[in-house]
Motif scaffolding. Structure first.
Motif, PDB file in Angstrom:
ATOM      1  N   UNK A   7       0.845  -1.201   0.000  1.00 43.39           N
ATOM      2  CA  UNK A   7       0.000   0.000   0.000  1.00 43.39           C
ATOM      3  C   UNK A   7       0.870   1.236   0.000  1.00 43.39           C
ATOM      4  N   UNK A   8       0.330   2.271  -0.583  1.00 44.24           N
ATOM      5  CA  UNK A   8       0.973   3.574  -0.547  1.00 44.24           C
ATOM      6  C   UNK A   8       0.469   4.309   0.682  1.00 44.24           C
ATOM      7  N   UNK A   9       1.350   4.997   1.351  1.00 40.19           N
ATOM      8  CA  UNK A   9       0.952   5.845   2.463  1.00 40.19           C
ATOM      9  C   UNK A   9       1.128   7.283   2.002  1.00 40.19           C
ATOM     10  N   UNK A  10       0.011   7.949   1.770  1.00 41.39           N
ATOM     11  CA  UNK A  10       0.048   9.342   1.330  1.00 41.39           C
ATOM     12  C   UNK A  10       0.648  10.215   2.426  1.00 41.39           C
ATOM     13  N   UNK A  11       1.284  11.290   2.022  1.00 40.12           N
ATOM     14  CA  UNK A  11       1.881  12.210   3.000  1.00 40.12           C
ATOM     15  C   UNK A  11       0.845  12.732   3.988  1.00 40.12           C
ATOM     16  N   UNK A  12      -0.376  12.962   3.519  1.00 41.24           N
ATOM     17  CA  UNK A  12      -1.426  13.443   4.407  1.00 41.24           C
ATOM     18  C   UNK A  12      -1.865  12.426   5.444  1.00 41.24           C
ATOM     19  N   UNK A  13      -1.569  11.155   5.204  1.00 43.19           N
ATOM     20  CA  UNK A  13      -1.946  10.085   6.133  1.00 43.19           C
ATOM     21  C   UNK A  13      -0.763   9.560   6.934  1.00 43.19           C
ATOM     22  N   UNK A  14       0.421  10.065   6.671  1.00 39.51           N
ATOM     23  CA  UNK A  14       1.632   9.537   7.338  1.00 39.51           C
ATOM     24  C   UNK A  14       1.536   9.657   8.854  1.00 39.51           C
ATOM     25  N   UNK A  18       2.057   6.496  11.257  1.00 45.65           N
ATOM     26  CA  UNK A  18       3.129   6.453  12.255  1.00 45.65           C
ATOM     27  C   UNK A  18       2.589   6.363  13.682  1.00 45.65           C
ATOM     28  N   UNK A  19       1.450   6.981  13.941  1.00 46.66           N
ATOM     29  CA  UNK A  19       0.899   6.975  15.296  1.00 46.66           C
ATOM     30  C   UNK A  19       0.042   5.770  15.639  1.00 46.66           C
ATOM     31  N   UNK A  20      -0.525   5.111  14.619  1.00 52.26           N
ATOM     32  CA  UNK A  20      -1.494   4.046  14.908  1.00 52.26           C
ATOM     33  C   UNK A  20      -1.211   2.704  14.247  1.00 52.26           C
ATOM     34  N   UNK A  21      -0.500   2.695  13.146  1.00 58.76           N
ATOM     35  CA  UNK A  21      -0.362   1.478  12.345  1.00 58.76           C
ATOM     36  C   UNK A  21       1.052   0.907  12.354  1.00 58.76           C
ATOM     37  N   UNK A  22       2.024   1.776  12.273  1.00 60.60           N
ATOM     38  CA  UNK A  22       3.412   1.338  12.080  1.00 60.60           C
ATOM     39  C   UNK A  22       3.854   0.277  13.081  1.00 60.60           C
ATOM     40  N   UNK A  23       3.509   0.410  14.342  1.00 60.00           N
ATOM     41  CA  UNK A  23       3.912  -0.568  15.355  1.00 60.00           C
ATOM     42  C   UNK A  23       3.338  -1.958  15.062  1.00 60.00           C
ATOM     43  N   UNK A  24       2.162  -1.996  14.443  1.00 62.57           N
ATOM     44  CA  UNK A  24       1.542  -3.280  14.110  1.00 62.57           C
ATOM     45  C   UNK A  24       2.300  -4.013  13.001  1.00 62.57           C
ATOM     46  N   UNK A  25       3.082  -3.292  12.226  1.00 66.93           N
ATOM     47  CA  UNK A  25       3.830  -3.882  11.113  1.00 66.93           C
ATOM     48  C   UNK A  25       5.047  -4.669  11.583  1.00 66.93           C
TER      49      UNK A  25
END
Length: 160
Positions: A7-14, A18-25
């Protein structure tokens, strides 16, 4: 079962990522691949057991759903937006209402014939199907015009 996410992470959604999803990866069974180019996307989809499409908004048209079907890959998707118009429940995938239903659908994937997924793509979404539909519409417009019936045309085309 491993989960690969492209998936692409748009700059507006970064900030949200980073605050909610990244740790789950960072789970050992999760592999985030980032945005894929066309060649890599085709190989990715064709090699997948299914495309998971847990959309949470009324997507007007899910191009990735059609890309999966073109690769013969079944889809498990939430019943939102265009999903019910594209996916044929229990034929080209499973339309589900929540995460628990999606998990149960994974176990049912052997019920879906990948050839049927590709066939559905060819019948409904191929370039040949699109061209045939355009020709049929144009033919109808020409027939209506030849009979003297009214046709609606774009103002930019009037008088051309």
């Amino acid at each position: 079962m491993p989960l690969k996410i492209a998936a692409k992470i748009d700059n507006g959604d970064r900030w949200y990522y980073e605050g909610n999803i990244e740790a789950l990866m960072h789970h050992p069974l999760v592999d985030y691949l980032g945005e894929l180019g066309d060649r890599d996307k085709r190989a990715f989809l064709a090699g997948a057991r299914a495309l998971l499409f847990p959309i949470d908004w009324p997507e007007p048209f899910g191009l990735v759903l059609i890309e999966a079907l073109a690769c013969g890959t079944p889809v498990i998707a939430f019943r939102r937006g265009s999903v019910p118009e594209i996916i044929e429940d229990r034929r080209t995938g499973f339309i589900v209402d929540n995460v628990d239903d999606a998990v149960r659908a994974v176990a049912r994937l052997p019920e879906i014939d990948r050839v049927q997924c590709r066939t559905a793509f060819e019948q409904r979404f191929s370039a040949a199907r699109m061209a045939a539909d355009y020709l049929r519409v144009y033919g109808t417009l020409l027939d209506t015009g030849a009979r003297g019936g009214e046709t609606r045309s774009s103002p930019s085309l009037q008088g051309a």
